[in-house]
Design a protein around this motif. Sequence first.
Motif, PDB file in Angstrom:
ATOM      1  N   PHE A 292     -12.070   2.642   4.680  1.00 19.82           N
ATOM      2  CA  PHE A 292     -11.263   3.619   3.978  1.00 19.82           C
ATOM      3  C   PHE A 292     -11.174   3.265   2.502  1.00 19.82           C
ATOM      4  CE2 PHE A 292      -8.628   0.579   6.269  1.00 19.82           C
ATOM      5  CZ  PHE A 292      -7.888  -0.007   5.269  1.00 19.82           C
ATOM      6  N   ARG A 293     -10.769   4.243   1.707  1.00 23.80           N
ATOM      7  CA  ARG A 293     -10.766   4.102   0.259  1.00 23.80           C
ATOM      8  C   ARG A 293      -9.391   3.670  -0.260  1.00 23.80           C
ATOM      9  NH1 ARG A 293      -9.451   7.540  -3.866  1.00 23.80           N
ATOM     10  NH2 ARG A 293      -8.979   9.175  -2.367  1.00 23.80           N
ATOM     11  N   LEU A 294      -9.393   2.691  -1.154  1.00 26.34           N
ATOM     12  CA  LEU A 294      -8.174   2.261  -1.822  1.00 26.34           C
ATOM     13  C   LEU A 294      -8.336   2.465  -3.322  1.00 26.34           C
ATOM     14  CD1 LEU A 294      -7.596  -1.182  -0.051  1.00 26.34           C
ATOM     15  CD2 LEU A 294      -6.835   1.057   0.691  1.00 26.34           C
ATOM     16  N   PHE A 295      -7.220   2.668  -4.015  1.00 20.06           N
ATOM     17  CA  PHE A 295      -7.263   2.810  -5.460  1.00 20.06           C
ATOM     18  C   PHE A 295      -6.259   1.852  -6.074  1.00 20.06           C
ATOM     19  CE2 PHE A 295      -5.802   4.662  -9.496  1.00 20.06           C
ATOM     20  CZ  PHE A 295      -7.012   4.753 -10.160  1.00 20.06           C
ATOM     21  N   ASN A 296      -6.743   0.938  -6.898  1.00 19.45           N
ATOM     22  CA  ASN A 296      -5.876  -0.030  -7.553  1.00 19.45           C
ATOM     23  C   ASN A 296      -5.540   0.468  -8.949  1.00 19.45           C
ATOM     24  OD1 ASN A 296      -5.326  -2.494  -9.330  1.00 19.45           O
ATOM     25  ND2 ASN A 296      -5.213  -3.346  -7.263  1.00 19.45           N
ATOM     26  N   LEU A 297      -4.230   0.714  -9.207  1.00 22.92           N
ATOM     27  CA  LEU A 297      -3.793   1.276 -10.484  1.00 22.92           C
ATOM     28  C   LEU A 297      -4.075   0.317 -11.624  1.00 22.92           C
ATOM     29  CD1 LEU A 297      -2.350   3.642 -11.843  1.00 22.92           C
ATOM     30  CD2 LEU A 297      -0.184   2.467 -11.436  1.00 22.92           C
TER      31      LEU A 297
ATOM     32  N   TRP B 247      -2.658   2.074  -4.361  1.00 22.34           N
ATOM     33  CA  TRP B 247      -2.406   3.496  -4.085  1.00 22.34           C
ATOM     34  C   TRP B 247      -3.566   4.033  -3.264  1.00 22.34           C
ATOM     35  CZ3 TRP B 247       2.016   6.106  -5.647  1.00 22.34           C
ATOM     36  CH2 TRP B 247       2.876   5.391  -6.500  1.00 22.34           C
ATOM     37  N   LEU B 248      -3.254   4.663  -2.149  1.00 23.76           N
ATOM     38  CA  LEU B 248      -4.291   5.079  -1.200  1.00 23.76           C
ATOM     39  C   LEU B 248      -4.822   6.483  -1.417  1.00 23.76           C
ATOM     40  CD1 LEU B 248      -2.615   3.706   2.053  1.00 23.76           C
ATOM     41  CD2 LEU B 248      -4.245   2.554   0.550  1.00 23.76           C
TER      42      LEU B 248
ATOM     43  N   ARG C  77      -5.301  11.612  10.531  1.00 21.68           N
ATOM     44  CA  ARG C  77      -6.260  10.684  11.146  1.00 21.68           C
ATOM     45  C   ARG C  77      -6.579   9.520  10.206  1.00 21.68           C
ATOM     46  NH1 ARG C  77      -8.534  11.934  15.902  1.00 21.68           N
ATOM     47  NH2 ARG C  77      -8.237  14.045  16.708  1.00 21.68           N
ATOM     48  N   GLU C  78      -6.629   9.789   8.914  1.00 19.44           N
ATOM     49  CA  GLU C  78      -6.882   8.716   7.951  1.00 19.44           C
ATOM     50  C   GLU C  78      -5.689   7.762   7.881  1.00 19.44           C
ATOM     51  OE1 GLU C  78      -9.878  10.957   4.798  1.00 19.44           O
ATOM     52  OE2 GLU C  78      -7.706  11.288   4.649  1.00 19.44           O
ATOM     53  N   ILE C  79      -4.481   8.314   7.937  1.00 21.89           N
ATOM     54  CA  ILE C  79      -3.286   7.473   7.941  1.00 21.89           C
ATOM     55  C   ILE C  79      -3.257   6.607   9.199  1.00 21.89           C
ATOM     56  CG2 ILE C  79      -0.754   7.504   8.139  1.00 21.89           C
ATOM     57  CD1 ILE C  79      -0.768   9.940   6.288  1.00 21.89           C
ATOM     58  N   ALA C  80      -3.658   7.185  10.323  1.00 20.63           N
ATOM     59  CA  ALA C  80      -3.701   6.426  11.578  1.00 20.63           C
ATOM     60  C   ALA C  80      -4.616   5.213  11.445  1.00 20.63           C
ATOM     61  CB  ALA C  80      -4.175   7.324  12.722  1.00 20.63           C
ATOM     62  N   LYS C  81      -5.724   5.358  10.733  1.00 23.17           N
ATOM     63  CA  LYS C  81      -6.639   4.232  10.511  1.00 23.17           C
ATOM     64  C   LYS C  81      -6.016   3.189   9.585  1.00 23.17           C
ATOM     65  CE  LYS C  81     -10.971   6.745  11.296  1.00 23.17           C
ATOM     66  NZ  LYS C  81     -12.258   7.184  10.690  1.00 23.17           N
ATOM     67  N   ILE C  82      -5.262   3.662   8.583  1.00 31.15           N
ATOM     68  CA  ILE C  82      -4.592   2.746   7.664  1.00 31.15           C
ATOM     69  C   ILE C  82      -3.604   1.862   8.423  1.00 31.15           C
ATOM     70  CG2 ILE C  82      -2.906   2.614   5.776  1.00 31.15           C
ATOM     71  CD1 ILE C  82      -5.675   3.251   4.791  1.00 31.15           C
ATOM     72  N   TYR C  83      -2.846   2.463   9.332  1.00 35.74           N
ATOM     73  CA  TYR C  83      -1.873   1.701  10.116  1.00 35.74           C
ATOM     74  C   TYR C  83      -2.508   0.493  10.805  1.00 35.74           C
ATOM     75  CZ  TYR C  83       1.881   5.273   9.970  1.00 35.74           C
ATOM     76  OH  TYR C  83       2.870   6.129   9.588  1.00 35.74           O
ATOM     77  N   LEU C  84      -3.758   0.618  11.195  1.00 36.28           N
ATOM     78  CA  LEU C  84      -4.417  -0.439  11.956  1.00 36.28           C
ATOM     79  C   LEU C  84      -4.601  -1.719  11.145  1.00 36.28           C
ATOM     80  CD1 LEU C  84      -7.133   1.655  13.820  1.00 36.28           C
ATOM     81  CD2 LEU C  84      -4.837   1.040  14.584  1.00 36.28           C
TER      82      LEU C  84
ATOM     83  N   TRP D 277       0.852  -1.186   0.000  1.00 37.60           N
ATOM     84  CA  TRP D 277       0.000   0.000   0.000  1.00 37.60           C
ATOM     85  C   TRP D 277       0.891   1.239   0.000  1.00 37.60           C
ATOM     86  CZ3 TRP D 277      -4.438  -0.906   4.124  1.00 37.60           C
ATOM     87  CH2 TRP D 277      -5.193  -2.025   3.727  1.00 37.60           C
ATOM     88  N   ILE D 278       0.529   2.215  -0.817  1.00 35.82           N
ATOM     89  CA  ILE D 278       1.332   3.439  -0.962  1.00 35.82           C
ATOM     90  C   ILE D 278       0.422   4.646  -0.793  1.00 35.82           C
ATOM     91  CG2 ILE D 278       2.873   4.751  -2.468  1.00 35.82           C
ATOM     92  CD1 ILE D 278       3.381   2.138  -4.029  1.00 35.82           C
ATOM     93  N   THR D 279       0.777   5.556   0.107  1.00 30.55           N
ATOM     94  CA  THR D 279      -0.007   6.780   0.242  1.00 30.55           C
ATOM     95  C   THR D 279       0.286   7.702  -0.942  1.00 30.55           C
ATOM     96  OG1 THR D 279       1.712   7.855   1.571  1.00 30.55           O
ATOM     97  CG2 THR D 279      -0.011   6.671   2.759  1.00 30.55           C
ATOM     98  N   GLY D 280      -0.721   8.446  -1.354  1.00 29.45           N
ATOM     99  CA  GLY D 280      -0.545   9.343  -2.491  1.00 29.45           C
ATOM    100  C   GLY D 280      -1.059   8.733  -3.787  1.00 29.45           C
ATOM    101  N   TYR D 281      -0.608   9.305  -4.889  1.00 28.12           N
ATOM    102  CA  TYR D 281      -1.062   8.891  -6.216  1.00 28.12           C
ATOM    103  C   TYR D 281       0.130   8.448  -7.074  1.00 28.12           C
ATOM    104  CZ  TYR D 281      -5.408  11.156  -4.837  1.00 28.12           C
ATOM    105  OH  TYR D 281      -6.553  11.496  -4.166  1.00 28.12           O
ATOM    106  N   PRO D 282      -0.129   7.651  -8.118  1.00 27.85           N
ATOM    107  CA  PRO D 282       0.963   7.136  -8.958  1.00 27.85           C
ATOM    108  C   PRO D 282       1.538   8.193  -9.895  1.00 27.85           C
ATOM    109  CG  PRO D 282      -1.150   6.385  -9.797  1.00 27.85           C
ATOM    110  CD  PRO D 282      -1.436   7.074  -8.494  1.00 27.85           C
TER     111      PRO D 282
END
Length: 206
Positions: A192-197, A97-98, A104-111, A70-75
């Motif tokens: 939370f929202r994920l984006f698959n390239l 790509w997240l 706060r959103e990143i904190a949820k991703i960590y979980l 999982w990668i924060t940001g965009y491609p």
Amino acid sequence: IKNHLIKKGIAADKLIFERHGIASFFFNQERISVPPYKFLYSGRTIKSKGFNTLLNAWLNLDESVDRELWITGYPVSEDKKILALIKKTSNRKDIIWLGSLNQREIAKIYLSVNTVIIPSEVYEIGPLVFHEAIASGCSVISSDIGGCKELAEYYHNRSTTFKAGNATDLSKKILLQNKKSDVFPSNGVCRFRLFNLSSKSEIFIV
């Protein structure tokens, strides 16, 4: 850094060492266990942060349903070489790509993440993401220089290092970490929202 300051003539008893503080919402949160094993990179898509090394390391691995990156940001990247690497990953279904996330959103991703990768190739004092990852219950794979190396030694029970800039060594550490039974109890829920390239689709994890 302390040794450097002392060499410059500053008295040791005048130096005070304090680590970064992080937001309270990174602590004592309920973790989520949903396969596959998840690795996270949270940072800029630039060479100094080791992003090219990370992508090369992941491309060295066969695509597997047992792990995801999982990668924060965009491609996107202003670095043409890194952009070319990103394009090479476009058919990989194991890279997510997240998008842009606040703290706060990143904190949820960590979980939901098992291991955070910090491949920095510059001598950072102490990456904040390292502290956030540990506070959230994640393991860490980091480069073996600067503050990353220091924090990996400090958090030695949850951390391992690889040779900075060495994609082959990072690939090995990813595989070793992937084999560990480091899946946390399923005792919480977040969405939370994920984006698959590859599939150009949005996925909602609940």
